[in-house]
Design a protein around this motif. Structure first.
Motif, PDB file in Angstrom:
ATOM      1  N   ASP A  41       5.831 -37.894   4.041  1.00  0.00           N
ATOM      2  CA  ASP A  41       5.091 -37.441   5.219  1.00  0.00           C
ATOM      3  C   ASP A  41       3.716 -36.969   4.776  1.00  0.00           C
ATOM      4  OD1 ASP A  41       7.256 -37.863   6.992  1.00  0.00           O
ATOM      5  OD2 ASP A  41       8.129 -35.952   6.389  1.00  0.00           O
ATOM      6  N   THR A  59       4.279 -40.906   8.568  1.00  0.00           N
ATOM      7  CA  THR A  59       5.397 -41.060   7.654  1.00  0.00           C
ATOM      8  C   THR A  59       5.296 -42.454   7.051  1.00  0.00           C
ATOM      9  OG1 THR A  59       6.805 -39.599   8.957  1.00  0.00           O
ATOM     10  CG2 THR A  59       7.910 -41.071   7.399  1.00  0.00           C
ATOM     11  N   ARG A  61       6.967 -45.362   4.745  1.00  0.00           N
ATOM     12  CA  ARG A  61       8.236 -45.879   4.231  1.00  0.00           C
ATOM     13  C   ARG A  61       7.944 -47.135   3.406  1.00  0.00           C
ATOM     14  NH1 ARG A  61       9.626 -44.233   9.842  1.00  0.00           N
ATOM     15  NH2 ARG A  61       8.822 -46.251  10.454  1.00  0.00           N
TER      16      ARG A  61
END
Length: 86
Positions: A41, A59, A61
């Motif tokens: 984050d 965020t 990923r």
């Protein structure tokens, strides 16, 4: 991609931001800022215009990212755009 850019623009305008905005420019700014970052984050700041600051809550990923909240601070006000809300 145009749908994504238009969705970004629509959300920002719905928050009350009156200046011209390009969804493609916002997306490109995010991509530039997250390039090389690890999963996690992040709170990222960008001087989007001379007198406008964008604060991205993102965020990251493995294969993508999620822009949760964008806060725009301009002389005419502060605008909060929640991209996770419907």
């Amino acid at each position: 991609m145009n749908e994504l850019y238009e969705a970004i623009e629509a959300k920002i305008k719905a928050a009350g931001y009156k200046r011209p905005i390009s969804g493609a420019d916002v997306y490109d700014d995010i991509c530039d800022q997250i390039d090389g970052k690890e999963n996690g984050d992040y709170l990222l700041l960008s001087k989007f215009e001379e007198d406008v600051t964008f604060e991205y809550h993102i965020t990251i990923r493995d294969e993508d990212f999620n822009l949760g909240v964008l806060t725009i601070t301009a002389p005419e006000g502060t605008y909060t755009v929640d991209f996770d809300a419907d």
